[in-house]
Write an enzyme that holds these catalytic residues in place. Structure first.
Site, PDB file in Angstrom:
ATOM      1  CE1 TYR A  74       0.410   1.783   4.269  1.00 15.53           C
ATOM      2  CE2 TYR A  74       0.773  -0.574   4.510  1.00 15.53           C
ATOM      3  CZ  TYR A  74       0.891   0.715   5.003  1.00 15.53           C
ATOM      4  OH  TYR A  74       1.491   0.938   6.212  1.00 15.53           O
ATOM      5  CB  CYS A  75       1.502   4.038  -1.687  1.00 20.77           C
ATOM      6  SG  CYS A  75       0.296   4.201  -3.027  1.00 20.77           S
ATOM      7  NE  ARG A  76      -0.867  11.055  -1.422  1.00 19.37           N
ATOM      8  CZ  ARG A  76      -1.864  11.497  -2.177  1.00 19.37           C
ATOM      9  NH1 ARG A  76      -3.035  11.734  -1.635  1.00 19.37           N
ATOM     10  NH2 ARG A  76      -1.703  11.688  -3.461  1.00 19.37           N
TER      11      ARG A  76
END
Length: 111
Positions: A74-76
């Site tokens: 995941y990221c932002r």
């Protein structure tokens, strides 16, 4: 006629928050946050390790990971983690999952 719109099929799976949360609790799951160290320090999903996709040693770090695990990235917003999923798939990883809406869409606790 419109072949220039053709794109490569994804070689990983986008998941919604609920399915991502279920999957990341499996015994063979590895949770990876691909954001910068600063973003990671500002709040992360519990149990995540940080491998920054924009760092110069991202490739070296993923090459040392076992390929028999399930990777939840995941990221932002889901964009960088999607890129990281593609890179990992191209390196021979088979079980790769992306949090489609990123941590911004994560309705659960962040530590």
């Amino acid at each position: 006629m419109f072949n220039f719109f053709r794109t490569q099929p994804k070689n990983y799976t986008d998941l919604n928050s609920e399915d991502f949360k279920k999957g990341m609790t499996a015994a063979d799951a590895v949770l990876i946050d691909v954001r910068s160290a600063g973003e990671f320090q500002s709040g992360k999903i519990k149990g995540a390790r940080n491998i920054d996709i924009t760092s110069g040693n991202f490739m070296n770090q993923i090459q040392n990971l076992p390929k028999d695990k399930k990777y939840y990235l995941y990221c932002r917003s889901g964009n960088r983690s999607g890129q990281a999923c593609s890179i990992m798939a191209n390196q021979g990883f088979e079980n790769i999952y992306n949090l489609g809406d990123g941590i911004m869409g994560w309705p659960y606790d962040i530590v």
